[in-house]
Design a protein around this motif. Structure first.
Motif, PDB file in Angstrom:
ATOM      1  N   ALA A 144      20.584  -7.879  11.523  1.00 37.67           N
ATOM      2  CA  ALA A 144      19.559  -7.454  12.477  1.00 37.67           C
ATOM      3  C   ALA A 144      18.150  -7.589  11.896  1.00 37.67           C
ATOM      4  O   ALA A 144      17.172  -7.404  12.597  1.00 37.67           O
ATOM      5  CB  ALA A 144      19.809  -6.006  12.874  1.00 37.67           C
ATOM      6  N   VAL A 145      18.053  -7.898  10.628  1.00 37.44           N
ATOM      7  CA  VAL A 145      16.800  -7.939   9.862  1.00 37.44           C
ATOM      8  C   VAL A 145      15.986  -6.668  10.109  1.00 37.44           C
ATOM      9  O   VAL A 145      14.944  -6.671  10.750  1.00 37.44           O
ATOM     10  CB  VAL A 145      15.962  -9.211  10.145  1.00 37.44           C
ATOM     11  CG1 VAL A 145      14.797  -9.283   9.163  1.00 37.44           C
ATOM     12  CG2 VAL A 145      16.802 -10.458  10.015  1.00 37.44           C
ATOM     13  N   ASN A 146      16.528  -5.583   9.588  1.00 35.10           N
ATOM     14  CA  ASN A 146      15.776  -4.339   9.572  1.00 35.10           C
ATOM     15  C   ASN A 146      15.989  -3.641   8.235  1.00 35.10           C
ATOM     16  O   ASN A 146      17.012  -3.813   7.583  1.00 35.10           O
ATOM     17  CB  ASN A 146      16.110  -3.431  10.764  1.00 35.10           C
ATOM     18  CG  ASN A 146      17.540  -2.989  10.802  1.00 35.10           C
ATOM     19  OD1 ASN A 146      18.075  -2.494   9.821  1.00 35.10           O
ATOM     20  ND2 ASN A 146      18.186  -3.155  11.944  1.00 35.10           N
ATOM     21  N   VAL A 147      14.983  -2.918   7.846  1.00 36.72           N
ATOM     22  CA  VAL A 147      15.005  -2.226   6.565  1.00 36.72           C
ATOM     23  C   VAL A 147      14.521  -0.803   6.793  1.00 36.72           C
ATOM     24  O   VAL A 147      13.592  -0.564   7.572  1.00 36.72           O
ATOM     25  CB  VAL A 147      14.125  -2.962   5.512  1.00 36.72           C
ATOM     26  CG1 VAL A 147      12.661  -3.001   5.914  1.00 36.72           C
ATOM     27  CG2 VAL A 147      14.276  -2.350   4.134  1.00 36.72           C
ATOM     28  N   LYS A 148      15.167   0.139   6.119  1.00 38.88           N
ATOM     29  CA  LYS A 148      14.731   1.524   6.167  1.00 38.88           C
ATOM     30  C   LYS A 148      14.107   1.839   4.818  1.00 38.88           C
ATOM     31  O   LYS A 148      14.727   1.621   3.767  1.00 38.88           O
ATOM     32  CB  LYS A 148      15.910   2.465   6.454  1.00 38.88           C
ATOM     33  CG  LYS A 148      15.462   3.889   6.680  1.00 38.88           C
ATOM     34  CD  LYS A 148      16.616   4.761   7.148  1.00 38.88           C
ATOM     35  CE  LYS A 148      16.119   6.162   7.444  1.00 38.88           C
ATOM     36  NZ  LYS A 148      17.215   7.037   7.869  1.00 38.88           N
ATOM     37  N   ILE A 149      12.858   2.311   4.867  1.00 39.77           N
ATOM     38  CA  ILE A 149      12.121   2.596   3.633  1.00 39.77           C
ATOM     39  C   ILE A 149      11.518   3.998   3.687  1.00 39.77           C
ATOM     40  O   ILE A 149      11.433   4.607   4.745  1.00 39.77           O
ATOM     41  CB  ILE A 149      10.989   1.565   3.398  1.00 39.77           C
ATOM     42  CG1 ILE A 149       9.991   1.613   4.556  1.00 39.77           C
ATOM     43  CG2 ILE A 149      11.529   0.173   3.161  1.00 39.77           C
ATOM     44  CD1 ILE A 149       8.706   0.859   4.290  1.00 39.77           C
ATOM     45  N   ARG A 150      11.088   4.470   2.529  1.00 40.90           N
ATOM     46  CA  ARG A 150      10.326   5.711   2.416  1.00 40.90           C
ATOM     47  C   ARG A 150       9.059   5.370   1.634  1.00 40.90           C
ATOM     48  O   ARG A 150       9.115   4.710   0.599  1.00 40.90           O
ATOM     49  CB  ARG A 150      11.109   6.781   1.676  1.00 40.90           C
ATOM     50  CG  ARG A 150      10.273   8.065   1.440  1.00 40.90           C
ATOM     51  CD  ARG A 150      10.978   9.117   0.610  1.00 40.90           C
ATOM     52  NE  ARG A 150      12.116   9.628   1.365  1.00 40.90           N
ATOM     53  CZ  ARG A 150      13.332   9.796   0.859  1.00 40.90           C
ATOM     54  NH1 ARG A 150      13.587   9.481  -0.383  1.00 40.90           N
ATOM     55  NH2 ARG A 150      14.296  10.270   1.605  1.00 40.90           N
TER      56      ARG A 150
ATOM     57  N   PHE B 191      13.574   1.715  -1.039  1.00 37.68           N
ATOM     58  CA  PHE B 191      14.476   1.087  -0.074  1.00 37.68           C
ATOM     59  C   PHE B 191      15.657   2.021   0.159  1.00 37.68           C
ATOM     60  O   PHE B 191      16.334   2.420  -0.791  1.00 37.68           O
ATOM     61  CB  PHE B 191      14.980  -0.259  -0.589  1.00 37.68           C
ATOM     62  CG  PHE B 191      13.930  -1.331  -0.580  1.00 37.68           C
ATOM     63  CD1 PHE B 191      13.747  -2.127   0.545  1.00 37.68           C
ATOM     64  CD2 PHE B 191      13.133  -1.559  -1.678  1.00 37.68           C
ATOM     65  CE1 PHE B 191      12.791  -3.126   0.569  1.00 37.68           C
ATOM     66  CE2 PHE B 191      12.173  -2.555  -1.667  1.00 37.68           C
ATOM     67  CZ  PHE B 191      11.991  -3.338  -0.541  1.00 37.68           C
ATOM     68  N   LEU B 192      15.919   2.359   1.409  1.00 37.46           N
ATOM     69  CA  LEU B 192      17.021   3.247   1.748  1.00 37.46           C
ATOM     70  C   LEU B 192      18.196   2.492   2.356  1.00 37.46           C
ATOM     71  O   LEU B 192      19.341   2.871   2.162  1.00 37.46           O
ATOM     72  CB  LEU B 192      16.542   4.331   2.718  1.00 37.46           C
ATOM     73  CG  LEU B 192      15.376   5.188   2.203  1.00 37.46           C
ATOM     74  CD1 LEU B 192      14.857   6.107   3.306  1.00 37.46           C
ATOM     75  CD2 LEU B 192      15.801   5.978   0.978  1.00 37.46           C
ATOM     76  N   ASP B 193      17.918   1.422   3.121  1.00 38.09           N
ATOM     77  CA  ASP B 193      18.978   0.646   3.758  1.00 38.09           C
ATOM     78  C   ASP B 193      18.410  -0.685   4.208  1.00 38.09           C
ATOM     79  O   ASP B 193      17.202  -0.813   4.427  1.00 38.09           O
ATOM     80  CB  ASP B 193      19.547   1.404   4.958  1.00 38.09           C
ATOM     81  CG  ASP B 193      20.840   0.791   5.499  1.00 38.09           C
ATOM     82  OD1 ASP B 193      21.589   0.175   4.708  1.00 38.09           O
ATOM     83  OD2 ASP B 193      21.083   0.911   6.707  1.00 38.09           O
TER      84      ASP B 193
ATOM     85  N   GLU C 168       6.970   9.601   4.403  1.00 39.54           N
ATOM     86  CA  GLU C 168       7.633   9.291   5.666  1.00 39.54           C
ATOM     87  C   GLU C 168       8.691   8.205   5.493  1.00 39.54           C
ATOM     88  O   GLU C 168       8.491   7.241   4.774  1.00 39.54           O
ATOM     89  CB  GLU C 168       6.594   8.830   6.692  1.00 39.54           C
ATOM     90  CG  GLU C 168       7.154   8.559   8.067  1.00 39.54           C
ATOM     91  CD  GLU C 168       6.075   8.098   9.054  1.00 39.54           C
ATOM     92  OE1 GLU C 168       6.424   8.000  10.242  1.00 39.54           O
ATOM     93  OE2 GLU C 168       4.927   7.836   8.658  1.00 39.54           O
ATOM     94  N   LYS C 169       9.819   8.404   6.179  1.00 36.18           N
ATOM     95  CA  LYS C 169      10.870   7.383   6.265  1.00 36.18           C
ATOM     96  C   LYS C 169      10.619   6.575   7.530  1.00 36.18           C
ATOM     97  O   LYS C 169      10.271   7.148   8.565  1.00 36.18           O
ATOM     98  CB  LYS C 169      12.254   8.013   6.346  1.00 36.18           C
ATOM     99  CG  LYS C 169      12.690   8.744   5.126  1.00 36.18           C
ATOM    100  CD  LYS C 169      14.068   9.355   5.347  1.00 36.18           C
ATOM    101  CE  LYS C 169      14.462  10.258   4.213  1.00 36.18           C
ATOM    102  NZ  LYS C 169      15.764  10.900   4.464  1.00 36.18           N
ATOM    103  N   LYS C 170      10.822   5.258   7.449  1.00 35.98           N
ATOM    104  CA  LYS C 170      10.569   4.412   8.607  1.00 35.98           C
ATOM    105  C   LYS C 170      11.563   3.259   8.599  1.00 35.98           C
ATOM    106  O   LYS C 170      11.864   2.697   7.555  1.00 35.98           O
ATOM    107  CB  LYS C 170       9.144   3.881   8.543  1.00 35.98           C
ATOM    108  CG  LYS C 170       8.671   3.091   9.719  1.00 35.98           C
ATOM    109  CD  LYS C 170       8.320   3.966  10.891  1.00 35.98           C
ATOM    110  CE  LYS C 170       6.846   4.265  10.905  1.00 35.98           C
ATOM    111  NZ  LYS C 170       6.393   4.928  12.097  1.00 35.98           N
TER     112      LYS C 170
END
Length: 184
Positions: free
Chosen positions: A64-70, A57-59, A119-121
């Motif tokens: 906004a219910v969004n998550v940045k993952i790798r 988990f990055l952020d 990959e980060k998404k």
């Protein structure tokens, strides 16, 4: 008593002490060797613990219910399912159910686009809002992953080891430990 007798008595007492320690060692060795091992008598666990979290988990943005993952699994991911748990102002945790109705299923945040290894998404959902001003905060929990090779990673219902924790409003941390309830 002369010198020879006292020397003989001293040697006898040393021999007795040596024999006593020898017997203690033999008894301890026998007790350790011949007693059944507690591990051998314990039942095997029916649920295997999942391997480490397949994503980092990055952020996370609860408004906004969004998550940045790798993807750190080493394999392409083709499906993810997240659940959300919310803490009230007194840090009691509850899973988020559809329409906040505990009679309905736990709300799932699914993703079905390929995420390559490394990959980060940024994943986002437009039908949710988790940032309640006077609540305690929340946990966004990864519960299931489908890999391109057909294998899966799943978190047991009584566990939440792969999660992102956030605090609401003026909180800087949770006062109580984050203990999420059983997922049904």
């Amino acid at each position: 008593m002369n010198k020879a007798q006292s020397r003989t008595n001293g040697l006898r007492s040393q021999g007795i002490k040596h024999i006593q320690w020898s017997w203690i060692f033999v008894l301890l060795f026998a007790a350790t060797w011949f007693c059944p091992r507690s591990q051998a008598q314990s039942a095997a666990s029916s649920l295997a613990a999942p391997a480490s979290c397949p994503v980092q988990f990055l952020d996370f943005n609860p408004a906004a219910v969004n998550v940045k993952i790798r993807n750190v699994s080493g394999k392409p991911i083709v499906g993810l399912v997240f659940n959300a748990a919310l803490a009230d102002a007194t840090e009691h945790w509850k899973w988020l159910h559809w329409d906040f109705d505990p009679g309905r299923a736990i709300r799932e945040f699914g993703w079905n686009k390929v995420i390559k290894p490394g990959e980060k998404k940024k994943l986002s959902w437009d039908y949710g809002y988790l940032d309640f001003q006077h609540g305690g905060g929340g946990a966004f929990v990864l519960t299931s992953v489908l890999f391109q090779d057909g294998s899966i990673w799943e978190e047991p219902n009584d566990s939440a080891s792969c999660k992102y924790i956030w605090y609401n409003s003026h909180k800087k941390a949770f006062v109580r430990p984050v203990l999420l309830p059983f997922r049904e």
